[in-house]
Design an enzyme around this catalytic site. Structure first.
Site, PDB file in Angstrom:
ATOM      1  N   ARG A  57      -4.965   1.801  -3.395  1.00  0.00           N
ATOM      2  CA  ARG A  57      -3.609   2.070  -3.813  1.00  0.00           C
ATOM      3  C   ARG A  57      -4.278   3.650  -3.983  1.00  0.00           C
ATOM      4  O   ARG A  57      -5.500   3.722  -4.376  1.00  0.00           O
ATOM      5  CB  ARG A  57      -3.854   1.709  -5.367  1.00  0.00           C
ATOM      6  CG  ARG A  57      -2.628   0.605  -5.195  1.00  0.00           C
ATOM      7  CD  ARG A  57      -1.343   0.851  -5.318  1.00  0.00           C
ATOM      8  NE  ARG A  57      -0.326   0.099  -4.730  1.00  0.00           N
ATOM      9  CZ  ARG A  57      -0.041  -1.125  -3.671  1.00  0.00           C
ATOM     10  NH1 ARG A  57      -0.443  -0.183  -2.668  1.00  0.00           N
ATOM     11  NH2 ARG A  57       0.767  -1.821  -3.742  1.00  0.00           N
ATOM     12  N   GLU A  66       2.190   8.935  -4.612  1.00  0.00           N
ATOM     13  CA  GLU A  66       3.131   8.568  -3.207  1.00  0.00           C
ATOM     14  C   GLU A  66       4.622   9.619  -3.264  1.00  0.00           C
ATOM     15  O   GLU A  66       4.961   8.191  -4.327  1.00  0.00           O
ATOM     16  CB  GLU A  66       2.991   7.752  -2.352  1.00  0.00           C
ATOM     17  CG  GLU A  66       3.017   6.503  -2.789  1.00  0.00           C
ATOM     18  CD  GLU A  66       2.168   5.583  -1.781  1.00  0.00           C
ATOM     19  OE1 GLU A  66       1.221   5.397  -1.428  1.00  0.00           O
ATOM     20  OE2 GLU A  66       2.823   4.620  -1.397  1.00  0.00           O
ATOM     21  N   HIS A 103       1.188   4.730   3.929  1.00  0.00           N
ATOM     22  CA  HIS A 103       1.050   3.820   3.411  1.00  0.00           C
ATOM     23  C   HIS A 103       2.159   2.444   4.762  1.00  0.00           C
ATOM     24  O   HIS A 103       2.903   2.140   4.373  1.00  0.00           O
ATOM     25  CB  HIS A 103       2.310   3.697   2.450  1.00  0.00           C
ATOM     26  CG  HIS A 103       2.194   2.512   1.184  1.00  0.00           C
ATOM     27  ND1 HIS A 103       1.710   2.839  -0.369  1.00  0.00           N
ATOM     28  CD2 HIS A 103       1.516   1.055   1.582  1.00  0.00           C
ATOM     29  CE1 HIS A 103       1.850   1.593  -0.998  1.00  0.00           C
ATOM     30  NE2 HIS A 103       1.620   0.539  -0.056  1.00  0.00           N
TER      31      HIS A 103
HETATM   32  N1  NAD Z   1      -1.438  -0.186   2.243  1.00  0.00           N
HETATM   33  C1  NAD Z   1      -1.316  -1.762   1.967  1.00  0.00           C
HETATM   34  O1  NAD Z   1       0.029  -1.119   2.235  1.00  0.00           O
HETATM   35  C2  NAD Z   1      -1.820  -2.274   1.086  1.00  0.00           C
HETATM   36  C3  NAD Z   1      -1.289  -3.865   1.528  1.00  0.00           C
HETATM   37  C4  NAD Z   1      -1.373  -4.885   0.370  1.00  0.00           C
HETATM   38  C5  NAD Z   1      -2.594  -4.802   0.148  1.00  0.00           C
HETATM   39  N2  NAD Z   1      -2.399  -3.283  -0.497  1.00  0.00           N
HETATM   40  C6  NAD Z   1      -3.760  -3.735  -1.674  1.00  0.00           C
HETATM   41  O2  NAD Z   1      -5.301  -4.225  -1.611  1.00  0.00           O
HETATM   42  C7  NAD Z   1      -4.832  -4.524  -3.034  1.00  0.00           C
HETATM   43  C8  NAD Z   1      -6.094  -5.005  -2.801  1.00  0.00           C
HETATM   44  O3  NAD Z   1      -5.217  -6.403  -2.241  1.00  0.00           O
HETATM   45  P1  NAD Z   1      -6.068  -8.175  -2.145  1.00  0.00           P
HETATM   46  O4  NAD Z   1      -4.868  -8.879  -1.584  1.00  0.00           O
HETATM   47  O5  NAD Z   1      -6.732  -8.344  -0.723  1.00  0.00           O
HETATM   48  O6  NAD Z   1      -6.226  -8.411  -3.621  1.00  0.00           O
HETATM   49  P2  NAD Z   1      -7.386  -9.662  -3.586  1.00  0.00           P
HETATM   50  O7  NAD Z   1      -6.977 -10.046  -5.874  1.00  0.00           O
HETATM   51  O8  NAD Z   1      -6.999 -10.387  -3.272  1.00  0.00           O
HETATM   52  O9  NAD Z   1      -8.900  -8.851  -3.900  1.00  0.00           O
HETATM   53  C9  NAD Z   1      -9.054  -7.456  -4.631  1.00  0.00           C
HETATM   54  C10 NAD Z   1     -10.443  -7.917  -4.936  1.00  0.00           C
HETATM   55  O10 NAD Z   1     -11.140  -6.147  -5.666  1.00  0.00           O
HETATM   56  C11 NAD Z   1     -12.644  -6.703  -6.585  1.00  0.00           C
HETATM   57  N3  NAD Z   1     -12.374  -5.581  -7.451  1.00  0.00           N
HETATM   58  C12 NAD Z   1     -10.901  -5.812  -9.121  1.00  0.00           C
HETATM   59  N4  NAD Z   1     -11.851  -4.504  -9.404  1.00  0.00           N
HETATM   60  C13 NAD Z   1     -12.185  -3.666  -8.640  1.00  0.00           C
HETATM   61  C14 NAD Z   1     -13.551  -2.578  -9.053  1.00  0.00           C
HETATM   62  N5  NAD Z   1     -13.348  -2.053  -9.827  1.00  0.00           N
HETATM   63  N6  NAD Z   1     -14.739  -3.282  -8.172  1.00  0.00           N
HETATM   64  C15 NAD Z   1     -14.840  -4.106  -7.313  1.00  0.00           C
HETATM   65  N7  NAD Z   1     -14.304  -4.997  -7.462  1.00  0.00           N
HETATM   66  C16 NAD Z   1     -12.753  -5.037  -7.835  1.00  0.00           C
HETATM   67  C17 NAD Z   1     -11.162  -8.355  -7.516  1.00  0.00           C
HETATM   68  O11 NAD Z   1     -12.410  -8.371  -7.818  1.00  0.00           O
HETATM   69  C18 NAD Z   1     -10.905  -8.958  -5.900  1.00  0.00           C
HETATM   70  O12 NAD Z   1     -12.447  -9.847  -5.722  1.00  0.00           O
HETATM   71  C19 NAD Z   1      -3.899  -4.835  -3.839  1.00  0.00           C
HETATM   72  O13 NAD Z   1      -3.996  -4.658  -5.183  1.00  0.00           O
HETATM   73  C20 NAD Z   1      -3.310  -3.712  -2.652  1.00  0.00           C
HETATM   74  O14 NAD Z   1      -3.025  -2.599  -4.235  1.00  0.00           O
HETATM   75  C21 NAD Z   1      -1.918  -2.290   0.309  1.00  0.00           C
HETATM   76  O1  DGY Z   2       0.568  -4.064  -1.824  1.00  0.00           O
HETATM   77  C1  DGY Z   2       1.011  -4.451  -1.772  1.00  0.00           C
HETATM   78  O2  DGY Z   2       1.329  -5.032  -0.739  1.00  0.00           O
HETATM   79  C2  DGY Z   2       1.370  -3.040  -0.436  1.00  0.00           C
HETATM   80  O3  DGY Z   2       0.887  -1.904  -0.860  1.00  0.00           O
HETATM   81  C3  DGY Z   2       3.268  -2.257  -0.625  1.00  0.00           C
HETATM   82  O4  DGY Z   2       3.640  -2.870  -2.026  1.00  0.00           O
END
Ligand code: NAD
Ligand code: DGY
Length: 323
Positions: free
Chosen positions: A242, A271, A289
């Protein structure tokens, strides 16, 4: 039986909208324009369920709805830092997200950014399109080798682990991990990864650092000027998590003054507004994104929202309940 009424805040893949319309009384935002707080408040007053996504700022202003009719926010996307947890709880709203189905595609985009930044792909394309390429030469647009280098992953959840899989098994990278909680040694072993105690200890050891933690107030500016100074001068930062996780002003300074070698961003603080300091950095690759932007992932995300809605309206706990 009366179908529950649901409001979808943005257009979704046609196949999902069609399925949604079979089981629910659906209202779409046909113009697909991002909604402002008053429009989101109206939706919460009018429909049984609101289906938001990352462009809907569901903070204190939008959730100031004492008489909400909606009982569930079934979010399209895994990240939900755009929803104020305290306000959602105060309203008694159930909140769900769409994990897993986009992990591979988001890790693919993180790999894309890493490779593009290291191999100066955006600079090369700009040169070609501007008619400035004067032909092959041994010293032209020299980048950095990715294979065999050290990758630091901050946030070792679903997407972080997909990133490790690609980087370790595909590119022979050494993987260092920083995660909020202790990672199961069996999971680390899959990628021959080592968990490091702190972000400060991880950063100086890495050639590439990729962010995969959630956003939100707790992680705002997790990567700030002090931490960018801890990175190697020839290292790269990749952010598909993010925008708010990185202090963009500090990143622009670090890129401009060669504190680090380069960066790749898919997400931006505030954004779609882009910090003009960043836009001026040649050693930065920027994508709009695109993490989950494949037909397969976007359809699967929609069907996952449907699963959550079906559970909720059948009186079951939705599989992806986060609040
Ligand atoms: N760019 C995109 O289009 C897109 C798409 C999907 C997800 N995302 C982002 O990716 C993030 C992660 O998704 P996910 O499914 O892997 O989530 P997830 O919950 O499986 O993994 C997140 C991990 O981060 C760890 N964490 C949280 N805060 C932390 C910190 N300060 N330091 C170290 N570790 C920390 C948590 O313990 C967890 O293991 C989402 O929350 C979203 O914001 C972006
Ligand atoms: O977190 C996600 O799934 C992507 O960033 C779109 O919202």
């Amino acid at each position: 039986m009366v179908k529950p009424s649901v409001f979808v805040t943005r257009r979704w893949p046609a196949a999902v909208e069609a399925r949604l319309a079979e089981d629910y009384d659906v209202v779409l935002n046909t113009g697909d324009k991002p909604l402002a707080a008053p429009e989101l408040r109206d939706a919460l007053k009018t429909y049984d369920a609101v289906l938001p996504t990352v462009t809907d700022k569901l903070g204190a202003e939008a959730l100031d709805v004492p008489q909400a009719r909606a009982r569930i926010l079934a979010n399209y996307g895994v990240g939900y830092s755009h929803i104020d947890e305290g306000c959602a709880r105060d309203l008694g709203l159930t909140v769900t997200n769409t994990p897993d189905v986009l992990s591979e595609c988001t890790a693919d985009i993180a790999m894309t950014l890493m490779l593009m930044a290291a191999r100066r792909a955006s600079e090369g394309e700009r040169e070609l399109r501007n008619g400035q390429w004067s032909g092959w030469r041994p010293t032209h647009l020299i980048g950095t080798k990715v294979s065999g280098k050290t990758l630091g992953i901050i946030g070792f959840g679903r997407i972080g682990q997909e990133m490790a899989k690609r980087a370790h098994h595909g590119f022979g990278m050494k993987i260092l991990v920083q995660n909020r909680s202790t990672v199961d040694p069996k999971v680390l072993a899959q990628f021959n990864a080592t968990q490091v105690d702190s972000i400060d200890a991880l950063l100086p050891q890495c050639d590439f650092v990729s962010l995969h933690c959630p956003g939100g107030p707790a992680n705002r500016h997790l990567i700030n000027g002090r931490r960018l100074d801890l990175m190697k001068q020839d290292a790269y930062l990749i952010n598909t998590a993010r925008g708010e996780v990185v202090d963009e002003h500090a990143l622009a300074q670090a890129l401009w003054f060669d504190i680090i070698a380069g960066a790749g961003l898919d997400v931006y603080d505030g954004e779609p507004r882009i910090n003009p300091d960043l836009a001026g950095c040649d050693n930065l690759v920027m994508l709009p994104h695109l993490g989950s932007a494949t037909r397969e992932a976007r359809e699967a995300m929609g069907f996952r929202v449907l699963d959550n809605l079906d559970d909720f309206f059948a009186g079951r706990t939705p599989r992806d309940r986060v609040i």
